[in-house]
Design an enzyme around this catalytic site. Structure first.
Site, PDB file in Angstrom:
ATOM      1  N   ASP A  29       6.506   0.918   6.858  1.00 51.64           N
ATOM      2  CA  ASP A  29       5.086   0.625   6.615  1.00 51.64           C
ATOM      3  C   ASP A  29       4.512   1.632   5.622  1.00 51.64           C
ATOM      4  OD1 ASP A  29       2.574  -0.504   6.872  1.00 51.64           O
ATOM      5  OD2 ASP A  29       2.079   0.564   8.716  1.00 51.64           O
ATOM      6  N   HIS A  74       3.373   2.826  12.669  1.00 52.23           N
ATOM      7  CA  HIS A  74       2.409   3.702  13.351  1.00 52.23           C
ATOM      8  C   HIS A  74       3.027   4.367  14.583  1.00 52.23           C
ATOM      9  CE1 HIS A  74      -1.208   1.183  11.604  1.00 52.23           C
ATOM     10  NE2 HIS A  74      -0.241   1.386  10.728  1.00 52.23           N
ATOM     11  N   HIS A 101       0.840  -1.193   0.000  1.00 53.54           N
ATOM     12  CA  HIS A 101       0.000   0.000   0.000  1.00 53.54           C
ATOM     13  C   HIS A 101       0.879   1.248   0.000  1.00 53.54           C
ATOM     14  CE1 HIS A 101       0.577   0.745   4.394  1.00 53.54           C
ATOM     15  NE2 HIS A 101       0.505  -0.562   4.517  1.00 53.54           N
ATOM     16  N   GLU A 149      -5.164   1.657   2.495  1.00 50.86           N
ATOM     17  CA  GLU A 149      -5.101   0.472   3.354  1.00 50.86           C
ATOM     18  C   GLU A 149      -5.250   0.834   4.817  1.00 50.86           C
ATOM     19  OE1 GLU A 149      -3.047  -2.650   5.856  1.00 50.86           O
ATOM     20  OE2 GLU A 149      -2.619  -0.510   5.633  1.00 50.86           O
ATOM     21  N   ASP A 174      -0.205   4.309   1.037  1.00 50.35           N
ATOM     22  CA  ASP A 174      -0.583   5.287   2.059  1.00 50.35           C
ATOM     23  C   ASP A 174       0.104   4.975   3.381  1.00 50.35           C
ATOM     24  OD1 ASP A 174      -2.288   2.940   2.055  1.00 50.35           O
ATOM     25  OD2 ASP A 174      -3.511   3.913   3.585  1.00 50.35           O
TER      26      ASP A 174
END
Length: 388
Positions: free
Chosen positions: A117, A361, A85, A149, A87
């Site tokens: 990520d 994250h 992904h 995603e 994003d």
């Protein structure tokens, strides 16, 4: 003939410099089109046929499918897809030591939002592909780059309508420490809203207290969770049962007023073999029974599109290949990916990428420099096996 493309570090710098955050909160949400257009330029220069697919509900965002190798022959292709992904999650710069949109090399790490990520994966695919003469490919190589995603999963969901994916196997480069993942839990997020009747608290008969009925609903949710955990177990997972987390509740507006509305939000982490629609139907039936004969009005609604669980058989070719090249056994994880959307298309899928989910994250997200070359080597071996 391949045209020149930037070197690896230049590609990583450019990818990290482009914000492509997706969020259910519009104030944080951004388009991914600049990343998609950059990837399209690079992959076209390498000889790939590139298709850019705007999302139906968010046309300012898009997926990309880049293909190289023999034309599709229905039922015969055994090629491979490398996917990820484009994003990232939002970030708060004040919590970062390093600029989130500027690739910083320090402490033998590459810092920046999306390093692990997972925007870096698309540059690592190119590094692996540069080792090959694609005119020798006997099977296709497909690169898939998706949107959203981290929020709606709309990019992956729209693939269900895509019929031109000429591969039987896929690897999604989410951060797994370069250890293959063949199974993960699914996730659904739901809300329940109770609507009563407000009134003066001096006389309960003047109203209908939604908060009191919510007390019963919470008890029912906990009982249902216990029931699910008795019925479903899978020891491949560190937490071998489905979980239900009560994450948010709100209701009422003043202590001396009967609460007229109350709402709870919760998530459920599903094991492979558990069906999202069946669970929704089961809970709806339980709530209907619980609240039958009362005057309370109620709504049961999804907070976001659910992600199904994923399971790829350990004896499938792609799982065995990933275990061989990574020198690690396939395992199960609790976090969700876009894998179930590919498996629904009949594509055996493994999650395997550099970095660790613990860095995702988080402020100061980073990718260990030591993981880059092993990842490129694994990708090159997968391409050689499935395309030559």
């Amino acid at each position: 003939m391949k045209k020149s493309t930037p070197n690896l570090m230049s590609m990583l710098h450019q990818l990290i410099a482009i914000p492509s955050m997706s969020s259910v909160n519009p104030s944080f949400d951004t388009s991914n089109r600049a990343v998609i257009d950059l990837l399209a330029c690079w992959y076209e220069a390498l000889g790939f046929t590139v298709k850019v697919m705007p999302l139906p509900r968010q046309p300012h965002k898009a997926n990309l499918i880049a293909t190289i190798g023999p034309a599709q022959e229905h039922g015969k292709n055994q090629g491979i897809m490398l996917a990820g992904h484009t994003d990232t999650v939002p970030c708060e710069e004040k919590f970062w030591r390093f600029h989130p949109f500027r690739l910083t090399e320090q402490e033998n790490r590459l810092y920046g939002l999306g390093t692990t990520d997972m925007k870096s994966f698309f540059a690592l695919i190119i590094e692996a592909f540069k080792r090959f003469d694609a005119s020798r490919f006997k099977q296709p190589l497909v690169v898939l780059a998706t949107a959203d995603e981290e929020s709606s999963m709309e990019g992956a969901a729209m693939l269900i309508q895509e019929t031109s994916l000429p591969v039987r196997s896929a690897v999604i480069g989410e951060p797994t420490g370069l250890k293959p993942v063949n199974a993960h839990k699914g996730m659904i997020m739901n809300g329940i809203r109770l609507i009563g009747r407000g009134g003066h608290s001096s006389n309960p008969a003047l109203g209908l207290n939604a908060m009191e009925f919510m007390h019963q609903v919470l008890g029912e949710l906990i009982c249902w969770r216990d029931d699910l955990q008795r019925r479903y177990q899978d020891n491949r997972f560190a937490v071998p049962v489905p979980t239900l987390n009560l994450g948010h509740i709100q209701g009422g507006d003043n202590p001396n007023r009967i609460c007229d509305q109350c709402e709870v939000h919760f998530d459920i982490r599903l094991l492979p073999g558990m069906d999202v629609q069946s669970l929704h139907d089961e809970l709806h039936t339980r709530l209907k029974t619980l609240l039958a004969g009362t005057e309370i009005d109620w709504e049961f609604f999804p907070l976001k599109q659910g992600t199904p669980p994923m399971l790829t058989a350990k004896d499938s070719r792609i799982v065995k290949s990933c275990e061989l090249y990574s020198h690690a056994a396939a395992h199960a994880v609790a976090f969700c990916t876009e894998g179930p959307y590919l498996t629904k298309l009949g594509i055996d899928t493994v999650i395997l990428g550099p970095g660790n989910i613990a860095q995702a994250h988080q402020p100061d997200e980073y990718l260990e420099l030591s993981s880059i070359q092993p990842c490129v080597d694994i990708l090159a071996k997968l391409i050689a096996e499935h395309c030559l």
